[in-house]
Design a protein around this motif. Sequence first.
Motif, PDB file in Angstrom:
ATOM      1  N   ILE A   1       0.834  -1.200   0.000  1.00 40.10           N
ATOM      2  CA  ILE A   1       0.000   0.000   0.000  1.00 40.10           C
ATOM      3  C   ILE A   1       0.870   1.252   0.000  1.00 40.10           C
ATOM      4  CG2 ILE A   1      -1.736   1.283   1.327  1.00 40.10           C
ATOM      5  CD1 ILE A   1      -2.527  -1.480   2.545  1.00 40.10           C
ATOM      6  N   PRO A   2       0.573   2.208  -0.920  1.00 36.97           N
ATOM      7  CA  PRO A   2       1.308   3.478  -0.897  1.00 36.97           C
ATOM      8  C   PRO A   2       0.683   4.422   0.135  1.00 36.97           C
ATOM      9  CG  PRO A   2      -0.209   3.473  -2.746  1.00 36.97           C
ATOM     10  CD  PRO A   2      -0.347   2.138  -2.050  1.00 36.97           C
ATOM     11  N   SER A   3       1.260   4.473   1.319  1.00 38.53           N
ATOM     12  CA  SER A   3       0.704   5.342   2.358  1.00 38.53           C
ATOM     13  C   SER A   3       1.526   6.628   2.436  1.00 38.53           C
ATOM     14  CB  SER A   3       0.698   4.640   3.718  1.00 38.53           C
ATOM     15  OG  SER A   3       1.973   4.675   4.307  1.00 38.53           O
ATOM     16  N   ALA A   4       0.944   7.620   3.059  1.00 36.65           N
ATOM     17  CA  ALA A   4       1.625   8.905   3.211  1.00 36.65           C
ATOM     18  C   ALA A   4       2.908   8.755   4.033  1.00 36.65           C
ATOM     19  CB  ALA A   4       0.692   9.915   3.869  1.00 36.65           C
TER      20      ALA A   4
ATOM     21  N   LYS B   1      -1.440   7.738  -0.330  1.00 32.15           N
ATOM     22  CA  LYS B   1      -0.949   8.734  -1.268  1.00 32.15           C
ATOM     23  C   LYS B   1      -1.131   8.153  -2.669  1.00 32.15           C
ATOM     24  CE  LYS B   1       3.915   7.714  -1.909  1.00 32.15           C
ATOM     25  NZ  LYS B   1       5.244   8.249  -1.923  1.00 32.15           N
ATOM     26  N   THR B   2      -0.890   8.945  -3.660  1.00 35.10           N
ATOM     27  CA  THR B   2      -1.019   8.502  -5.042  1.00 35.10           C
ATOM     28  C   THR B   2       0.027   7.439  -5.336  1.00 35.10           C
ATOM     29  OG1 THR B   2      -1.794  10.684  -5.675  1.00 35.10           O
ATOM     30  CG2 THR B   2      -0.975   9.275  -7.442  1.00 35.10           C
ATOM     31  N   GLY B   3      -0.404   6.346  -5.941  1.00 34.90           N
ATOM     32  CA  GLY B   3       0.550   5.303  -6.288  1.00 34.90           C
ATOM     33  C   GLY B   3      -0.114   4.015  -6.713  1.00 34.90           C
TER      34      GLY B   3
ATOM     35  N   ASN C   1       0.484 -15.004  -8.139  1.00 39.64           N
ATOM     36  CA  ASN C   1      -0.463 -14.128  -8.838  1.00 39.64           C
ATOM     37  C   ASN C   1      -0.728 -12.860  -8.046  1.00 39.64           C
ATOM     38  OD1 ASN C   1      -1.005 -15.761 -11.117  1.00 39.64           O
ATOM     39  ND2 ASN C   1      -2.360 -17.033  -9.871  1.00 39.64           N
ATOM     40  N   GLY C   2      -0.866 -11.762  -8.792  1.00 39.91           N
ATOM     41  CA  GLY C   2      -1.176 -10.495  -8.153  1.00 39.91           C
ATOM     42  C   GLY C   2      -1.955  -9.597  -9.082  1.00 39.91           C
ATOM     43  N   LYS C   3      -2.434  -8.495  -8.529  1.00 43.73           N
ATOM     44  CA  LYS C   3      -3.215  -7.522  -9.291  1.00 43.73           C
ATOM     45  C   LYS C   3      -2.789  -6.136  -8.842  1.00 43.73           C
ATOM     46  CE  LYS C   3      -6.597  -6.765 -12.137  1.00 43.73           C
ATOM     47  NZ  LYS C   3      -6.330  -6.915 -13.534  1.00 43.73           N
ATOM     48  N   GLU C   4      -2.597  -5.227  -9.830  1.00 49.30           N
ATOM     49  CA  GLU C   4      -2.172  -3.872  -9.519  1.00 49.30           C
ATOM     50  C   GLU C   4      -3.313  -2.886  -9.752  1.00 49.30           C
ATOM     51  OE1 GLU C   4       2.508  -3.545 -10.463  1.00 49.30           O
ATOM     52  OE2 GLU C   4       1.226  -3.833 -12.230  1.00 49.30           O
ATOM     53  N   PHE C   5      -3.373  -1.887  -8.865  1.00 46.90           N
ATOM     54  CA  PHE C   5      -4.386  -0.846  -8.940  1.00 46.90           C
ATOM     55  C   PHE C   5      -3.721   0.514  -8.781  1.00 46.90           C
ATOM     56  CE2 PHE C   5      -6.352  -4.630  -7.220  1.00 46.90           C
ATOM     57  CZ  PHE C   5      -7.544  -4.723  -7.919  1.00 46.90           C
ATOM     58  N   PHE C   6      -4.281   1.524  -9.425  1.00 47.11           N
ATOM     59  CA  PHE C   6      -3.884   2.916  -9.219  1.00 47.11           C
ATOM     60  C   PHE C   6      -4.806   3.475  -8.145  1.00 47.11           C
ATOM     61  CE2 PHE C   6      -5.033   7.349 -10.208  1.00 47.11           C
ATOM     62  CZ  PHE C   6      -3.804   7.952  -9.993  1.00 47.11           C
ATOM     63  N   VAL C   7      -4.229   4.073  -7.109  1.00 46.66           N
ATOM     64  CA  VAL C   7      -5.032   4.716  -6.071  1.00 46.66           C
ATOM     65  C   VAL C   7      -4.562   6.155  -5.901  1.00 46.66           C
ATOM     66  CG1 VAL C   7      -5.632   2.616  -4.794  1.00 46.66           C
ATOM     67  CG2 VAL C   7      -3.542   3.838  -4.200  1.00 46.66           C
ATOM     68  N   ASN C   8      -5.505   7.004  -5.521  1.00 45.91           N
ATOM     69  CA  ASN C   8      -5.204   8.417  -5.338  1.00 45.91           C
ATOM     70  C   ASN C   8      -6.019   8.929  -4.160  1.00 45.91           C
ATOM     71  OD1 ASN C   8      -4.389  11.052  -5.694  1.00 45.91           O
ATOM     72  ND2 ASN C   8      -5.705  11.445  -7.440  1.00 45.91           N
ATOM     73  N   GLY C   9      -5.374   9.006  -3.003  1.00 41.66           N
ATOM     74  CA  GLY C   9      -6.025   9.517  -1.811  1.00 41.66           C
ATOM     75  C   GLY C   9      -6.930   8.492  -1.146  1.00 41.66           C
ATOM     76  N   GLY C  10      -7.198   8.736   0.121  1.00 40.27           N
ATOM     77  CA  GLY C  10      -8.093   7.873   0.872  1.00 40.27           C
ATOM     78  C   GLY C  10      -7.457   7.376   2.153  1.00 40.27           C
ATOM     79  N   LEU C  11      -8.033   6.305   2.678  1.00 49.26           N
ATOM     80  CA  LEU C  11      -7.586   5.726   3.948  1.00 49.26           C
ATOM     81  C   LEU C  11      -7.455   4.217   3.835  1.00 49.26           C
ATOM     82  CD1 LEU C  11      -9.993   7.555   6.419  1.00 49.26           C
ATOM     83  CD2 LEU C  11      -7.565   8.027   6.120  1.00 49.26           C
ATOM     84  N   VAL C  12      -6.590   3.658   4.665  1.00 52.44           N
ATOM     85  CA  VAL C  12      -6.490   2.209   4.810  1.00 52.44           C
ATOM     86  C   VAL C  12      -6.698   1.885   6.288  1.00 52.44           C
ATOM     87  CG1 VAL C  12      -3.967   2.282   5.031  1.00 52.44           C
ATOM     88  CG2 VAL C  12      -5.087   0.140   4.437  1.00 52.44           C
TER      89      VAL C  12
ATOM     90  N   GLU D   1     -10.142   7.510  -2.418  1.00 52.98           N
ATOM     91  CA  GLU D   1     -10.880   8.604  -3.040  1.00 52.98           C
ATOM     92  C   GLU D   1     -11.046   8.312  -4.526  1.00 52.98           C
ATOM     93  OE1 GLU D   1      -9.081  12.409  -2.230  1.00 52.98           O
ATOM     94  OE2 GLU D   1      -9.001  11.973  -0.083  1.00 52.98           O
ATOM     95  N   GLN D   2     -10.020   7.667  -5.064  1.00 52.05           N
ATOM     96  CA  GLN D   2     -10.043   7.285  -6.468  1.00 52.05           C
ATOM     97  C   GLN D   2      -9.238   6.007  -6.629  1.00 52.05           C
ATOM     98  OE1 GLN D   2      -8.139   9.986  -9.232  1.00 52.05           O
ATOM     99  NE2 GLN D   2     -10.143  10.165 -10.173  1.00 52.05           N
ATOM    100  N   ALA D   3      -9.760   5.057  -7.403  1.00 49.42           N
ATOM    101  CA  ALA D   3      -9.040   3.806  -7.648  1.00 49.42           C
ATOM    102  C   ALA D   3      -9.464   3.264  -9.007  1.00 49.42           C
ATOM    103  CB  ALA D   3      -9.337   2.783  -6.556  1.00 49.42           C
ATOM    104  N   ARG D   4      -8.488   2.679  -9.694  1.00 49.71           N
ATOM    105  CA  ARG D   4      -8.725   2.063 -11.005  1.00 49.71           C
ATOM    106  C   ARG D   4      -7.816   0.856 -11.140  1.00 49.71           C
ATOM    107  NH1 ARG D   4     -10.080   6.045 -15.445  1.00 49.71           N
ATOM    108  NH2 ARG D   4     -10.455   8.008 -14.413  1.00 49.71           N
ATOM    109  N   PHE D   5      -8.219  -0.066 -11.998  1.00 50.56           N
ATOM    110  CA  PHE D   5      -7.303  -1.134 -12.379  1.00 50.56           C
ATOM    111  C   PHE D   5      -6.143  -0.462 -13.108  1.00 50.56           C
ATOM    112  CE2 PHE D   5     -11.397  -3.295 -12.114  1.00 50.56           C
ATOM    113  CZ  PHE D   5     -11.058  -4.386 -11.324  1.00 50.56           C
ATOM    114  N   LEU D   6      -4.914  -0.867 -12.828  1.00 50.15           N
ATOM    115  CA  LEU D   6      -3.756  -0.199 -13.410  1.00 50.15           C
ATOM    116  C   LEU D   6      -3.788  -0.238 -14.934  1.00 50.15           C
ATOM    117  CD1 LEU D   6      -1.249   1.411 -12.688  1.00 50.15           C
ATOM    118  CD2 LEU D   6       0.039  -0.714 -12.718  1.00 50.15           C
ATOM    119  N   GLU D   7      -4.322  -1.320 -15.506  1.00 45.12           N
ATOM    120  CA  GLU D   7      -4.373  -1.401 -16.970  1.00 45.12           C
ATOM    121  C   GLU D   7      -5.326  -0.369 -17.579  1.00 45.12           C
ATOM    122  OE1 GLU D   7      -6.887  -4.962 -15.458  1.00 45.12           O
ATOM    123  OE2 GLU D   7      -4.932  -4.139 -14.979  1.00 45.12           O
TER     124      GLU D   7
END
Length: 137
Positions: A25-28, A46-48, A58-69, A81-87
């Motif tokens: 997880i990309p945290s602040a 944080k964004t990452g 096996n794994g899966k990558e996602f783009f995240v931008n802001g929020g909490l864990v 706050e925002q998340a997408r499949f990296l592809e």
Amino acid sequence: MATFKFELVSPERILFSGEIVSVIIPSAEGEMTVLAGHAPLVATLKTGILLVQTSESNGKEFFVNGGLVEVNQTSTTVLAEQARFLEDVDASVLEAEILTVETRIEGAHSEEDRKRLRETLVQLREFKHVFEGRKAA
């Protein structure tokens, strides 16, 4: 390997829900790896790239931008706050995100909001640079 329940939730939908081996997880505070039985914590994203490892190979990558864990002994939940499949992310998507944040900075009502948005803008620009280098490799 021990597994635990993981959910990645954006305002639009649940992007992932299931048993996993680990998540990076990309945290602040810095990148963190969560495994089964992790100590409880709450952190800001944080964004990452968020990497979900569903099995040893096996794994899966996602783009995240802001929020909490939120992490507890049996599960981890990311409220992004925002998340997408990296592809689904490319330079045009990142440019649109950068433009949106720039516009929000101009319309911010407080210095605290402007500061938070400027930090997001720096993270997005940095991510775009790394992302483009990664795609070129």
